[in-house]
Design a protein around this motif. Sequence first.
Motif: not given
Length: 225
Positions: A129-141, A146-148, A206-210
């Motif tokens: 499940d990569a949904a949480e990672m994508r949510d983090i990366m795509n959040k405007p803040s 950081w971009g992509n 991102f760090f908290d998730y990883m």
Amino acid sequence: MKTLSNDVLNFLKKLEKNNNRDWFNENKKEFKVLENQVKAFYSELFTMLKTHDDVDSSKIFRIYRDVRFSKNKQPYKTHFGGSFHRKKPQLRGGYYLHIAPNNESFIATGFWEPNKDDLLRIRKEFEMDAAEMRDIMNKPSFKNIWGNLVGDELKSAPRDFDKNHPDIDLIRKKQYIFTKKYKDSEVLSNNFLDEVNNSFKAVRPFFDYMSDVLTTNLNGESLIK
């Protein structure tokens, strides 16, 4: 608040054109003065990072290049670099600040060389499940700063992974890095230290998730004894 002077960038520009021991030794007194200024800047950033993250060590890299195994035999780096490390084993990831002239300064954060076990664990998480990672990366803040995601990747799928998996773009990566570049004018501005610190603060989700991923097994059980 510490700032960087234009003398730092100017010295690095001169070093680019005179990358030899004779010139460096003749100008070493100036270099040591500027190096102390840079070290003070990194030290203050380290202090600021500790107000919002458990950062337990930092390292400023030496100006001398290791040319033993390099085709480039120039003896000196033409930039300053320093890294900041989060407390292991509970926390993962790190921060890096690169100071270079000609608008080549940048900050970077993430996972440069995950070991074999960590890389497999990350890939297995994304396979499930990569949904949480994508949510983090795509959040405007996060994305506006950081971009992509960047980093080296395989051309196809890793062994035993489906090349048609919907999250194969994440699974095939070998590095998980975010970077942000700065112009010379930004590096020399009075708010550069704040800007860098705030950008690093924004990467925390991102760090908290990883960290959660890399300190647990696939069943969510802690690996920390």
